[in-house]
Structures are given as C-alpha cells and as structure tokens.
Design a protein around this motif. Structure first.
Motif, PDB file in Angstrom:
ATOM      1  N   ARG A 308      46.524  14.204  51.743  1.00  0.00           N
ATOM      2  CA  ARG A 308      47.624  13.633  50.962  1.00  0.00           C
ATOM      3  C   ARG A 308      47.173  12.424  50.163  1.00  0.00           C
ATOM      4  N   PHE A 309      46.134  11.734  50.654  1.00  0.00           N
ATOM      5  CA  PHE A 309      45.701  10.492  50.013  1.00  0.00           C
ATOM      6  C   PHE A 309      44.390  10.655  49.244  1.00  0.00           C
ATOM      7  N   ASP A 310      43.993  11.896  49.031  1.00  0.00           N
ATOM      8  CA  ASP A 310      42.735  12.162  48.338  1.00  0.00           C
ATOM      9  C   ASP A 310      42.647  11.451  46.995  1.00  0.00           C
ATOM     10  N   ASP A 311      43.715  11.537  46.218  1.00  0.00           N
ATOM     11  CA  ASP A 311      43.680  11.047  44.845  1.00  0.00           C
ATOM     12  C   ASP A 311      44.386   9.713  44.659  1.00  0.00           C
ATOM     13  N   GLU A 312      44.840   9.103  45.726  1.00  0.00           N
ATOM     14  CA  GLU A 312      45.479   7.788  45.585  1.00  0.00           C
ATOM     15  C   GLU A 312      44.405   6.758  45.224  1.00  0.00           C
ATOM     16  N   PRO A 313      44.563   6.036  44.127  1.00  0.00           N
ATOM     17  CA  PRO A 313      43.510   5.116  43.681  1.00  0.00           C
ATOM     18  C   PRO A 313      43.108   4.083  44.726  1.00  0.00           C
ATOM     19  N   ALA A 314      44.073   3.482  45.406  1.00  0.00           N
ATOM     20  CA  ALA A 314      43.742   2.458  46.404  1.00  0.00           C
ATOM     21  C   ALA A 314      42.963   3.068  47.560  1.00  0.00           C
ATOM     22  N   HIS A 315      43.349   4.263  47.950  1.00  0.00           N
ATOM     23  CA  HIS A 315      42.671   4.915  49.062  1.00  0.00           C
ATOM     24  C   HIS A 315      41.253   5.313  48.677  1.00  0.00           C
ATOM     25  N   ARG A 316      41.094   5.817  47.465  1.00  0.00           N
ATOM     26  CA  ARG A 316      39.748   6.155  46.992  1.00  0.00           C
ATOM     27  C   ARG A 316      38.857   4.914  46.969  1.00  0.00           C
ATOM     28  N   TRP A 317      39.427   3.820  46.527  1.00  0.00           N
ATOM     29  CA  TRP A 317      38.663   2.563  46.485  1.00  0.00           C
ATOM     30  C   TRP A 317      38.240   2.154  47.898  1.00  0.00           C
TER      31      TRP A 317
END
Length: 335
Positions: A308-317
């Motif tokens: 679900r968080f693959d593409d979330e910018p903060a999570h990617r960072w």
C-alpha cells in the motif's frame, strides 16, 4: 468550539450508566453526525491505552480526553478501555476497532495532505520502525547522522518486533517499516535486502583460554552465551555442532543481543554473534573477535513494508535512507 465538542447524533443512543464490554447492539451509526475529532481521540486512546498518553499524543488536556472517552463509550455502546491488572486494557470491541480505525484515519490524512511530494528538510513527520535491538543498534547511528543533516525535523520511533502482528501493523500504517532477519518469507509484503551478515565469536580480551586461538576443542570447553529471542530452542551454532556429532554448554540464555555482548566482558563465556554487532562492541568494550571453529551460514537482513505504501513519497524516502544507513561504512575505532 472545543475539539472535543459533543458529537451530534441523528439517532437515539442508549444511555447506560455503566458501558457494557459486550458486542454493541448499535450497528447503524450515522457517520454524518459524528465529529471527526472523536475518531482521532479514539485512535489515540486505542493506540496508547491510556487517557493521559492519548491526550498528550493529540495535544489536548487529560480532562478533555476523559470527556471524549465518555462520549465514545456512549456513542459506540462499549467501555472500550477497562482497568486491568497492569493498567488499562482494550475490550474485545476495541481490539476489533483499533486497526481499521487507524488505517482509515491514515487514508483520510493522506488524501487531505495530497502527498505528491515529500520535502525531508522541512518535514516534521514521525516514522515508526519495528526492529530488534541488534538491528536498531547497528542501523540507528548512521541513520540519525543522515537525518541530522538532511531531515532535521523528522523523528523515528523504534518498536519491538511482534511477528504475529507484523503484517497487520504494516498494512494499517501503525508501523512503517520492519527491519529484521527472517528465515521464512512473507509473500504479502514487499522486501529489500539491506545487507548480508555472517558470524564471529566474541570473548573478553584477557581470556587466557583462547590465547592460542579458538579451535573446536577450546570452543566446546568454554561456556556459551545463546541469544534466543523466544526463550528456548537451538541456535544456528547448535545445529552446526549437531551435524558434527558435538554439543556445547549453554551457560547463559537470554533474548537480548546487547546484553549478551556485554555479558562476556568480565566472564570466560564466548558469544557467537552477528559481525556488525560484534564490531560495535569491539569499539566500545575490551573484547576480541575470532572466527568460529564451525561453519555457519550467513543470513540476510531485510527491510519489509506493505505494498500500500510502495509509491508514497515519504515512505520511499524512508526506505532509501534506511538502505543508505545499512550501506554506510563503519566508523573506525579512535586511536
């Protein structure tokens, strides 16, 4: 108007003087009449399982949070939090509500933020990582060094790793990342290998028993420290020795990596441990590192997250910074 203003309700709600802990009969709540702040308060209460800590979490007074809890009990028809032997505990109904409520609020928060970009230098976001003490001890120093220079307002919370709850915590967003070594895969989770780890033996620097080296005979004669997070069972060393028809004496069994390393500083025990942990203690304590006299397979340390968080910018960072910290060179010991 106070954030904890009494929720407006279109339907009539039972007013029991003592909320029941059983499954509520009110299943037709009209969401249009519920103040969203009560949902935020409920999420804090179910997360902290404490009125005081929940109030502090969302920045209101303890009195206001107590008032919110009373409203929630009446609205939902359940006590939600009751007193247990060690403090407050969640009711079965509260246990059912906790994860989906938290997940829903996160989705609302992300929708309102429209997080198409993430600015680490100005962000005040808090990330939660579940990990054991070994992985936290080896990753946190380089990770905090990165945050100090590139994201000074970003905070990190480390939580204990609870394997049965791992997938649900990652899916709900209660935990952002898990950093650990797992022998069994989690097909429902995304993962990235951070580094491959091998084993070394830790002994105190003036242990005369290993003055000439640590051969198998000496290794078997010494008492051993076994790190056993679950409290029982054989370790990798025991399985390797069993293949040789040998066994060792476990002089100390405990679940903590850091305490295990400290335990050899003033004893004749030997600890076979991951290399990164051993090198950390070599920098801090009077210990020697020696190769094990048995063949032990290396293992991978992973970071895991939900798709679900693959593409979330903060999570990617965050994942990028954890990978950077894992790859950072170890600081040499000052001379």
């Amino acid at each position: 108007m106070s954030p904890m203003h009494t929720a407006r309700r279109k339907g009539r709600v039972s007013r029991s003087p003592r909320p029941s802990t059983s499954q509520p009969s009110n299943t037709g709540l009209d969401l249009s009449g519920i103040n969203l702040n009560l949902a935020v308060a409920l999420d804090a209460l179910l997360t902290e399982v404490s009125v005081t800590r929940a109030a502090k979490r969302i920045g209101i007074t303890q009195s206001a949070m107590s008032h919110a809890l009373a409203q929630l009990r009446e609205l939902i028809g359940d006590a939600l939090l009751i007193r247990g032997r060690g403090g407050m505990v969640r009711t079965p109904r509260a246990e059912q509500l906790a994860a989906p409520l938290h997940r829903g609020l996160l989705e609302v928060q992300r929708a309102l933020r429209n997080e198409s970009v993430f600015e680490p230098r100005t962000s005040s976001r808090r990330f939660t990582i579940a990990s054991g003490d070994y992985h936290a001890a080896t990753l946190l120093p380089p990770l905090l060094e990165i945050l100090d220079t590139e994201a000074p307002g970003v905070d990190i919370t480390i939580r204990p790793l609870v394997v049965p709850q791992l997938e649900a915590q990652l899916e709900s967003g209660e935990v952002d990342l898990v950093v650990a070594a797992f022998p069994d895969p989690f097909p429902a989770l995304r993962q990235q290998r951070l580094f491959r780890e091998d084993f070394v033996c830790i002994v105190r620097r003036d242990n005369t028993a290993v003055k000439r080296g640590l051969d198998l005979e000496t290794y078997l004669r010494l008492p051993h420290v076994l790190i056993s997070p679950r409290g029982d069972g054989a370790g990798a060393v025991d399985m390797a020795l069993e293949r040789l028809g040998q066994s060792r004496r476990i002089g100390l069994r405990l679940p903590y990596f850091l305490t295990a390393a400290l335990s050899v500083v003033r004893s004749n025990h030997v600890l076979t441990a991951p290399r990164r942990l051993a090198e950390l203690f070599q920098d801090l304590c009077p210990v020697r590192l020696m190769p094990p006299p048995v063949t032990l397979a290396p293992f991978d340390v992973l970071q895991l997250w939900h798709e679900r968080f693959d593409d979330e910018p903060a999570h990617r960072w965050l994942r990028t910074q954890v990978a950077r910290a894992a790859a950072a060179p170890r600081l040499s010991r000052p001379t």
